[in-house]
Design an enzyme around this catalytic site. Sequence first.
Site, PDB file in Angstrom:
ATOM      1  N   PRO A 256      18.202  10.782  -7.309  1.00 26.34           N
ATOM      2  CA  PRO A 256      17.588  10.291  -8.557  1.00 26.34           C
ATOM      3  C   PRO A 256      18.182   8.956  -9.006  1.00 26.34           C
ATOM      4  O   PRO A 256      17.578   8.253  -9.811  1.00 26.34           O
ATOM      5  CB  PRO A 256      17.894  11.387  -9.577  1.00 26.34           C
ATOM      6  CG  PRO A 256      18.384  12.565  -8.809  1.00 26.34           C
ATOM      7  CD  PRO A 256      18.892  12.068  -7.498  1.00 26.34           C
TER       8      PRO A 256
ATOM      9  N   ARG B 212       2.673   7.845   7.711  1.00 29.66           N
ATOM     10  CA  ARG B 212       1.229   7.557   7.751  1.00 29.66           C
ATOM     11  C   ARG B 212       0.935   6.062   7.851  1.00 29.66           C
ATOM     12  O   ARG B 212      -0.198   5.669   8.104  1.00 29.66           O
ATOM     13  CB  ARG B 212       0.493   8.212   6.581  1.00 29.66           C
ATOM     14  CG  ARG B 212       0.898   7.740   5.224  1.00 29.66           C
ATOM     15  CD  ARG B 212       0.279   8.602   4.142  1.00 29.66           C
ATOM     16  NE  ARG B 212      -1.177   8.541   4.139  1.00 29.66           N
ATOM     17  CZ  ARG B 212      -1.899   7.492   3.742  1.00 29.66           C
ATOM     18  NH1 ARG B 212      -1.286   6.402   3.328  1.00 29.66           N
ATOM     19  NH2 ARG B 212      -3.213   7.519   3.755  1.00 29.66           N
TER      20      ARG B 212
ATOM     21  N   ASP C  28      -6.505   2.353   0.481  1.00 28.55           N
ATOM     22  CA  ASP C  28      -5.816   3.287  -0.392  1.00 28.55           C
ATOM     23  C   ASP C  28      -5.477   2.659  -1.737  1.00 28.55           C
ATOM     24  O   ASP C  28      -5.284   1.461  -1.827  1.00 28.55           O
ATOM     25  CB  ASP C  28      -4.479   3.723   0.237  1.00 28.55           C
ATOM     26  CG  ASP C  28      -4.646   4.970   1.062  1.00 28.55           C
ATOM     27  OD1 ASP C  28      -5.604   5.717   0.814  1.00 28.55           O
ATOM     28  OD2 ASP C  28      -3.807   5.192   1.952  1.00 28.55           O
TER      29      ASP C  28
END
Length: 246
Positions: free
Chosen positions: A90, A155, A170
Amino acid sequence: MRIDVVTIFPEIFPGPLGVGVIGRAQQHGLLELVVWDLRTFTRDRHRSVDGLPYGGGAGMVMMPEPFVRAVEAIRACAPDSAPRVVLTSPQGEMLTQARARALAAAPHLVVLCGRYEGVDDRVADLLGAEEISIGDYVLTGGELAAMVVVEVVARLVPGAVGAVASVAEDSFSAGLLDFPQYTRPAEFRGHAVPQVLLSGHHEEIRRWRKREALRRTLLRRPEMIDAAVLDEEARALLAELRGETA
Ligand code: 4HQ
């Protein structure tokens, strides 16, 4: 491309990375995913990976040695590839499509998964690791974050996604959210598909989609509009949309 993952829970991989586009990329030899059990790189009888935090406080911290030995073993397996090392955390830099493209340009990545309160800070220093966050929320472990990193990077490997256009078009590639999509039937429970999409007027459809992508982005993610590079048509459509809401 090769991606190595280091985790105390190797059994949760490949999970979603074993199916669909990412599963097929591996079957086709475009992506090699190698998962390592961190405990392999411990040297004590209990195969310890964590210790109490120096300075006190709650929880446990992951020890540096197993991670450093794991990356040394991976580097020894692939001596010429100089892998980029990523630590999901984080505290890291946010994962964005731009950062994913930069990572996908590397031939070899190593992703380290932390658990507990996190990983001894010397791991990032010693390994030159880049800390990456998948978002401002708290996971129980780095494994789901690692899967997200692998998914978005893999991808982008050339050939992984069948139609090159579907990657290029996209959301985020264009810097805008996607326009709304519809399929059959043309009317469903009283809700009709926008008439223009049934009209066959390709130029009108193209303009409608551009307007609706801008509309959604303006309403849902106005900060993306400020950052987007818009052509003259987009700027004109945006002015219209702003007029509608003013
Ligand atoms: N964690 N983006 C704490 C995350 C996280 C995130 C992973 C929880 C690391 C030690 N990782 N462990 N958000 O919340 O990447």
